[in-house]
Scaffold this active site. Structure first.
Site, PDB file in Angstrom:
ATOM      1  N   ASP A   1       4.181   0.496  -7.870  1.00 33.84           N
ATOM      2  CA  ASP A   1       4.577   0.570  -6.460  1.00 33.84           C
ATOM      3  C   ASP A   1       3.533  -0.187  -5.636  1.00 33.84           C
ATOM      4  OD1 ASP A   1       2.769   2.715  -7.284  1.00 33.84           O
ATOM      5  OD2 ASP A   1       2.901   3.461  -5.223  1.00 33.84           O
TER       6      ASP A   1
ATOM      7  N   GLU B   1       1.688   5.759  -6.639  1.00 32.19           N
ATOM      8  CA  GLU B   1       0.236   5.818  -6.452  1.00 32.19           C
ATOM      9  C   GLU B   1      -0.129   5.635  -4.991  1.00 32.19           C
ATOM     10  OE1 GLU B   1      -3.946   4.698  -6.140  1.00 32.19           O
ATOM     11  OE2 GLU B   1      -2.244   3.488  -5.537  1.00 32.19           O
TER      12      GLU B   1
HETATM   13 ZN   LIG Z   1      -3.766   0.796  -6.746  1.00 34.47          ZN
END
Ligand SMILES: [Zn+2]
Length: 472
Positions: A90, A153
């Site tokens: 992501d 994340e």
């Molecule tokens: Zn990262």
């Protein structure tokens, strides 16, 4: 067996590595919860990036697994233990001001540009090819090697939370999602609010102004760069205005004061900085709290601003609170007051981001803080705590990564400790290992994010040897 020339092995696969990195960068994998489906709980883009990696791995003979559409892994080798490589696909939103398409993966001057180039798609592809090299060389291994791919994340880490609820924790691992050489210690991070719990008391003190509202900062982990207050001034506001003008001047703060709907409005500008080192910024909220604490204001506001000024103004180390702590591994406990607010109706709040050393116990700190807060009529709300993360220096993981890094770069592998939290902390025994080489500019989350192709290849070689040495 002959000595393996890891860099040569990378060169042989260089074109394919860059091609695959480009394809991954061309997927706009930004969190999109508004368009979430069961298949894609964090949005289509993020899911597409996860699928891309799983399909690539399957094609190359790794065993893929999708874990709840939030994370996945690619595995090879056999053995009881797992060596984990923790990556994420992501990215943060691209923002404005790019010189080329943020999802174009354009190559210019030896750099590949794109959102995610250094954080964390470039490094993910480097680690993937590293794993592929070890597999293709057919080297004998005693552990399984598993690349774990997260998709959240940049937001809430729902990917790794879900993943480790259902899947095995690797015996050791690394996350190519920060800096080289090796980040082996990270402070604990506790966020919480201090809420004014004050009962009206009679006071004969002269009141020249009443504070109706005050607001500064929106995030625990940022130093607020702006503060604003509205005051009802009983008689002529001239005195207060003059005092404020002097205060701004003395502290070299830009600011404003004006009358709006009969109220005196005060504004101050500070300097923003990451909450891990509040001394790098200038906390606009605390400056204004300091100013208001010295005015003859209504008792409730006075109680709040005096508390804020007494315990936090010019002290980011918790000395005045009596909770300061320091150790040789991670340095000082730090406190960032990231959110400040007060209204006449609901009273005052302070939102703190406390980063504490690896040998410090947050339970003890919290106990002693609560003792003081009781006397001061404040309570703690919304407490969250992410424990410190630390792998001992003589651990096999650290010693191995150190050796590999030094052999390949010829530089000493200094162990780093940081106040921030890297992805490695979701592993039981894990460190952040690259991909940003010392001296390289950190452009993660910025416009024109890039990774030097040369660094991508160097990192791939380092990761390949590291995987082999850890798993052999
Ligand atoms: Zn990262």
């Amino acid at each position: 067996m002959n000595v393996i020339d890891w860099q040569k092995e990378v060169e042989r696969r260089q074109d394919a590595l860059i091609e695959d990195a480009k394809k991954l960068l061309q997927i706009k994998s930004v969190l999109d919860e508004e368009n979430a489906t069961e298949e894609a709980p964090l949005g289509e883009g993020v899911k597409e990036a996860l699928d891309f990696m799983l399909q690539l791995g399957e094609k190359d003979g790794f065993t893929p697994k999708n874990v709840g559409n939030l994370a996945g892994h690619l595995e090879f080798g056999q053995g009881e233990d797992i060596v984990g490589i923790l990556c994420h696909v992501d990215v943060v939103p691209e923002g404005d001001g790019w010189s080329s398409d943020p999802y174009g993966a354009e190559i210019r001057d030896g750099k590949i540009f794109g959102r995610g180039a250094i954080d964390d798609k470039g490094p993910t592809m480097a680690a993937y090819y590293a794993m592929k090299i070890v597999k293709e060389l057919g080297l004998p291994l005693n552990k399984r090697v598993r690349m774990i791919i997260g998709t959240d994340e940049e937001s809430d880490w729902r990917c790794v939370d879900h993943y480790f609820e259902h899947e095995e924790m690797p015996a050791m691992g690394f996350a190519p999602d920060a800096d080289f050489p090796i980040i082996y210690a990270e402070k604990g991070i506790a966020d919480f609010d201090l809420v004014q719990n004050w009962k009206e008391q009679k006071s004969d003190a002269e009141v020249k102004a009443k504070v109706l509202s005050f607001q500064s900062g929106r995030r625990y982990n940022m130093v607020p760069d702006f503060a604003k207050a509205s005051l009802e001034v009983t008689n002529e506001p001239t005195d207060t205005v003059q005092l404020y003008a002097d205060f701004l001047k003395k502290n070299e703060l830009p600011g404003k004061y004006y009358i709006e709907n009969g109220l005196l409005m005060l504004e101050a500008e500070g300097v923003s900085a990451h909450g891990m080192e509040p001394n790098n910024g200038k906390n606009a909220g605390l400056y204004m709290a300091k100013f208001l604490s010295e005015l003859k204001i209504d008792p409730k506001a006075s109680h709040y601003f005096q508390f804020a000024a007494t315990y936090f103004y010019e002290d980011s180390r918790g000395k005045k609170l009596g909770i300061s702590y320091s150790d040789d591994i991670t340095g000082d406990l730090t406190i960032n007051v990231g959110k400040l607010s007060y209204t006449e109706e609901s009273g005052g709040r302070l939102g703190l981001n406390v980063r504490y050393p690896v040998t410090n116990k947050m339970d003890d700190t919290k106990d002693s803080l609560e003792g003081l807060l009781k006397e001061e009529h404040f309570i703690i709300e919304n407490f969250t705590d992410s424990k410190p993360h630390h792998v001992a220096e003589d651990d096999f993981l650290i010693q191995t990564l150190k050796k590999v890094y030094e052999e390949q770069t010829g530089e000493k592998a200094e162990l780093l400790s940081i106040g921030g939290g890297t992805y490695a902390r979701s592993l039981k025994s894990g460190v952040a290992f690259g991909p940003l080489f010392p001296g390289r500019e950190d452009i993660a989350h910025q416009k024109d994010e890039y990774m030097h192709i040369e660094d991508m290849l160097r990192a791939t070689a380092i990761y390949a040897q590291a995987i082999y040495e850890l798993a052999k």
